[in-house]
Design a protein around this motif. Structure first.
Motif, PDB file in Angstrom:
ATOM      1  N   VAL A 212      -9.374   6.158  22.701  1.00 29.83           N
ATOM      2  CA  VAL A 212     -10.155   7.453  22.547  1.00 29.83           C
ATOM      3  C   VAL A 212      -9.504   8.585  21.900  1.00 29.83           C
ATOM      4  O   VAL A 212      -9.928   9.225  20.920  1.00 29.83           O
ATOM      5  CB  VAL A 212     -10.996   8.066  23.784  1.00 29.83           C
ATOM      6  N   VAL A 213      -8.263   9.016  22.391  1.00 29.17           N
ATOM      7  CA  VAL A 213      -7.501  10.216  21.873  1.00 29.17           C
ATOM      8  C   VAL A 213      -6.788   9.887  20.437  1.00 29.17           C
ATOM      9  O   VAL A 213      -6.893  10.705  19.740  1.00 29.17           O
ATOM     10  CB  VAL A 213      -6.353  10.424  23.056  1.00 29.17           C
ATOM     11  N   ASP A 214      -6.673   8.767  20.397  1.00 30.21           N
ATOM     12  CA  ASP A 214      -6.382   8.220  18.990  1.00 30.21           C
ATOM     13  C   ASP A 214      -7.204   8.482  17.965  1.00 30.21           C
ATOM     14  O   ASP A 214      -6.975   8.975  16.786  1.00 30.21           O
ATOM     15  CB  ASP A 214      -6.012   6.520  18.980  1.00 30.21           C
ATOM     16  N   ILE A 215      -8.379   7.998  18.136  1.00 32.87           N
ATOM     17  CA  ILE A 215      -9.730   8.408  17.215  1.00 32.87           C
ATOM     18  C   ILE A 215      -9.967   9.760  17.125  1.00 32.87           C
ATOM     19  O   ILE A 215     -10.228  10.425  16.028  1.00 32.87           O
ATOM     20  CB  ILE A 215     -11.008   7.673  17.901  1.00 32.87           C
ATOM     21  N   LEU A 216      -9.790  10.645  18.192  1.00 32.96           N
ATOM     22  CA  LEU A 216     -10.259  11.905  18.052  1.00 32.96           C
ATOM     23  C   LEU A 216      -8.918  12.789  17.218  1.00 32.96           C
ATOM     24  O   LEU A 216      -9.161  13.685  16.264  1.00 32.96           O
ATOM     25  CB  LEU A 216     -10.008  12.687  19.411  1.00 32.96           C
ATOM     26  N   LEU A 248     -18.490  16.157  24.433  1.00 35.28           N
ATOM     27  CA  LEU A 248     -18.580  15.138  25.169  1.00 35.28           C
ATOM     28  C   LEU A 248     -17.622  14.328  25.472  1.00 35.28           C
ATOM     29  O   LEU A 248     -17.667  13.646  26.547  1.00 35.28           O
ATOM     30  CB  LEU A 248     -19.906  14.424  24.617  1.00 35.28           C
ATOM     31  N   VAL A 249     -16.866  14.081  24.639  1.00 37.95           N
ATOM     32  CA  VAL A 249     -15.761  13.044  24.862  1.00 37.95           C
ATOM     33  C   VAL A 249     -14.774  13.804  25.771  1.00 37.95           C
ATOM     34  O   VAL A 249     -13.951  12.747  26.383  1.00 37.95           O
ATOM     35  CB  VAL A 249     -14.969  12.721  23.385  1.00 37.95           C
ATOM     36  N   LEU A 250     -14.532  14.860  25.418  1.00 34.97           N
ATOM     37  CA  LEU A 250     -13.459  15.553  26.353  1.00 34.97           C
ATOM     38  C   LEU A 250     -14.039  15.623  27.912  1.00 34.97           C
ATOM     39  O   LEU A 250     -13.013  15.598  28.851  1.00 34.97           O
ATOM     40  CB  LEU A 250     -13.214  16.882  25.980  1.00 34.97           C
ATOM     41  N   VAL A 251     -15.228  15.579  27.928  1.00 34.61           N
ATOM     42  CA  VAL A 251     -15.809  15.737  29.355  1.00 34.61           C
ATOM     43  C   VAL A 251     -15.397  14.122  30.118  1.00 34.61           C
ATOM     44  O   VAL A 251     -15.202  14.069  31.216  1.00 34.61           O
ATOM     45  CB  VAL A 251     -17.259  15.973  29.222  1.00 34.61           C
ATOM     46  N   ALA A 252     -15.566  13.210  29.168  1.00 32.66           N
ATOM     47  CA  ALA A 252     -15.535  12.002  29.661  1.00 32.66           C
ATOM     48  C   ALA A 252     -14.102  11.428  29.997  1.00 32.66           C
ATOM     49  O   ALA A 252     -13.907  10.954  31.047  1.00 32.66           O
ATOM     50  CB  ALA A 252     -15.959  10.889  28.500  1.00 32.66           C
ATOM     51  N   ILE A 253     -13.220  12.058  28.995  1.00 30.16           N
ATOM     52  CA  ILE A 253     -11.890  12.055  29.208  1.00 30.16           C
ATOM     53  C   ILE A 253     -11.432  12.510  30.704  1.00 30.16           C
ATOM     54  O   ILE A 253     -10.556  11.817  31.398  1.00 30.16           O
ATOM     55  CB  ILE A 253     -10.997  12.295  28.112  1.00 30.16           C
ATOM     56  N   GLY A 274       1.376  15.313  31.995  1.00 30.11           N
ATOM     57  CA  GLY A 274       2.565  14.107  31.902  1.00 30.11           C
ATOM     58  C   GLY A 274       2.017  13.434  30.987  1.00 30.11           C
ATOM     59  O   GLY A 274       2.901  12.642  30.281  1.00 30.11           O
ATOM     60  N   TYR A 275       0.800  12.977  30.627  1.00 32.29           N
ATOM     61  CA  TYR A 275       0.286  12.212  29.490  1.00 32.29           C
ATOM     62  C   TYR A 275       0.772  12.748  28.203  1.00 32.29           C
ATOM     63  O   TYR A 275       1.095  12.088  27.231  1.00 32.29           O
ATOM     64  CB  TYR A 275      -1.247  12.076  29.530  1.00 32.29           C
ATOM     65  N   ILE A 276       0.646  14.166  28.102  1.00 30.75           N
ATOM     66  CA  ILE A 276       0.784  14.801  26.691  1.00 30.75           C
ATOM     67  C   ILE A 276       2.435  15.244  26.327  1.00 30.75           C
ATOM     68  O   ILE A 276       2.636  15.309  25.320  1.00 30.75           O
ATOM     69  CB  ILE A 276       0.137  16.134  26.678  1.00 30.75           C
ATOM     70  N   LEU A 391       2.225  11.475  19.855  1.00 25.49           N
ATOM     71  CA  LEU A 391       1.764  11.632  21.288  1.00 25.49           C
ATOM     72  C   LEU A 391       2.215  10.768  22.077  1.00 25.49           C
ATOM     73  O   LEU A 391       2.650  10.798  23.382  1.00 25.49           O
ATOM     74  CB  LEU A 391       0.389  11.856  21.380  1.00 25.49           C
ATOM     75  N   LYS A 392       2.053   9.367  21.964  1.00 24.21           N
ATOM     76  CA  LYS A 392       2.438   8.193  22.597  1.00 24.21           C
ATOM     77  C   LYS A 392       3.268   7.261  22.177  1.00 24.21           C
ATOM     78  O   LYS A 392       4.590   7.373  22.407  1.00 24.21           O
ATOM     79  CB  LYS A 392       0.933   7.362  22.858  1.00 24.21           C
ATOM     80  N   LEU A 393       2.947   6.280  21.474  1.00 24.25           N
ATOM     81  CA  LEU A 393       3.819   5.397  21.048  1.00 24.25           C
ATOM     82  C   LEU A 393       3.520   4.752  19.482  1.00 24.25           C
ATOM     83  O   LEU A 393       2.420   5.445  19.128  1.00 24.25           O
ATOM     84  CB  LEU A 393       3.728   3.978  21.781  1.00 24.25           C
ATOM     85  N   TYR A 394       3.855   4.041  18.676  1.00 22.07           N
ATOM     86  CA  TYR A 394       3.658   3.690  17.656  1.00 22.07           C
ATOM     87  C   TYR A 394       2.406   2.922  17.870  1.00 22.07           C
ATOM     88  O   TYR A 394       2.215   1.629  18.306  1.00 22.07           O
ATOM     89  CB  TYR A 394       4.680   2.627  17.159  1.00 22.07           C
TER      90      TYR A 394
END
Length: 436
Positions: A212-216, A248-253, A274-276, A391-394
């Protein structure tokens, strides 16, 4: 003393990004895709500072050289985006719109056919979370257990999902390109928008935040890459619709984060930074020395299989088992740069980055103030790698290799079609002149 020096090194890394952004903005004088890319790197660096001071023992000591290495690699990888200057581009060269429409229809049909099942999963998950918000963690654990049982078994259980996921990044490029057209097919635009939302909803339904974060991130950077070519009316619509979807998506996350980490020692808020922020700190500690390498088994496993290599892990579960001796694997974020250094080592990875960057730069040169559609395809791939992988990985690892293949195939299809149409046009012009 170690804590003080570590904090100084992290702050120095943050300051490097601040200076870089200031210099870039003075030159460009507008917010564009390059700005979004570098601001994202800056935000991750700031989150790393908070994370370090909350978990000092996990990352001590923090050195400066790995940060300098990471900065240079990020700048090298994102250079085609930074060089992409919409101020010098007057228009997008019109591609074969029949091909574009075919791709749009494939994406819409393979995505929306999954909508009933996704809505059912979403409603069931929502009911469980209304009873007990901790159910988000149970749903996620169940999803991981299912993936452990099915990933890499060689079966194709849902062809529409495979095709739809291959278009998960490219579909956003198609959406914004369609928004630049003077004569828009509103049904196709609506279908593209619903397809993008469906992909996010599908991952929310199984309690996964990453896709979801990738799409955003993809939506944001693609908007700023195309913003110059959008009419004021379309820009206003994008801001209203995009803003509503984002909230809406941020609320869901947020709900998923609270549900999955409410029993975590330091609480949901700590899990957010920690995630970021973990990718910079894990890279600092393990990116240049991980006790071994993975020989491309994460970044290019599908390509290795096609070339006939044996013993290539078919899933991340198998890869973690194969490389259990490494200090860190893909269970932690280490950025896309870290994925390449963990796969090929700190000396080979820069060579790969240089070659790939030169390849992209050579094929995305802007001529006569026009950017061709096939060039946008290649640039968009780089945008996704940088903004998501920072942000994360490849994000194109494992089955994501299929997305790379799709991007490259479409790049060459649209490039050859453009060249063929130009050749035919020249022949017609020469024929007309000869008749005169």
């Amino acid at each position: 003393m170690v804590q003080i020096i570590s904090n100084i090194n992290i702050v120095a890394y943050i300051l490097i990004w601040i200076v870089t952004i200031i210099v870039y903005q003075k030159k460009k004088k507008q917010i564009d895709a390059g700005t979004i890319c570098m601001v994202s790197f800056f935000c991750y660096a700031v989150a790393s500072l908070f994370l370090y001071n909350d978990n000092k023992d996990d990352f001590n000591p923090v050195h400066f050289f790995p940060f300098l290495y990471l900065y240079l690699m990020l700048m090298l990888a994102s250079y085609p985006i930074l060089k992409y200057d919409t101020l010098k581009i007057r228009k997008i060269q019109t591609p074969n719109l029949l091909f574009v429409k075919m791709l749009v229809l494939i994406f819409i049909m393979t995505t929306l056919v999954r909508l009933p099942d996704i809505l059912m999963r979403f409603s069931e998950g929502l009911k469980l979370m209304m009873i007990d918000i901790a159910a988000a963690g149970d749903i996620y654990n169940e999803t991981m257990a299912d993936s452990n049982a099915t990933l890499g078994d060689g079966t194709v259980s849902n062809l529409s999902a495979i095709i739809s996921n291959c278009f998960s990044n490219l579909g956003i490029l198609l959406l914004f390109y369609y928004l630049t057209l003077n004569k828009q097919n509103k049904f196709l635009v609506l279908g593209l928008l619903l397809s993008c939302i469906t992909l996010m909803l599908g991952n929310i339904a199984i309690s996964q935040r990453g896709p979801v974060v990738d799409i955003l991130l993809n939506l944001v950077i693609t908007y700023y890459a195309f913003r110059k070519f959008l009419s004021d009316k379309v820009k206003l619509s994008v801001k209203w619709i995009g803003g509503s979807v984002l909230i809406l998506v941020l609320v869901a996350i947020l709900a998923l984060t609270i549900g999955r980490f409410q029993n975590w020692g330091k609480g949901p808020l700590a899990s957010v930074y920690g995630y970021i922020g973990q990718q910079n700190l894990y890279f600092n500690k393990y990116g240049l020395d991980n006790g071994g390498i993975r020989y491309g088994d994460r970044t290019f496993p599908l390509f290795k299989q096609l070339l006939g290599f044996e013993n290539v892990p078919k899933s991340f579960w198998e890869r973690r088992e194969k490389y259990h001796n490494l200090k860190i694997n893909d269970e932690k974020f280490i950025s896309f740069v870290g994925d390449f250094t963990l796969d090929f080592g700190p000396y080979i990875a820069p060579i790969i980055f240089v070659l790939l960057t030169l390849f992209v730069l050579r094929r995305t040169k802007i001529r006569n103030g026009e950017v061709a559609f096939h060039q946008l395809i290649l640039l968009h791939l780089v945008m996704c790698i940088c903004v998501q992988g920072g942000l994360k990985l490849y994000s194109f690892a494992d089955t994501g290799n299929l997305q790379i293949i799709l991007y490259l195939v479409l790049y060459y299809i649209f490039r050859f079609d453009r060249d063929y149409r130009l050749l035919q046009s020249r022949k017609m012009t020469l024929g007309t002149i000869s008749q005169i």
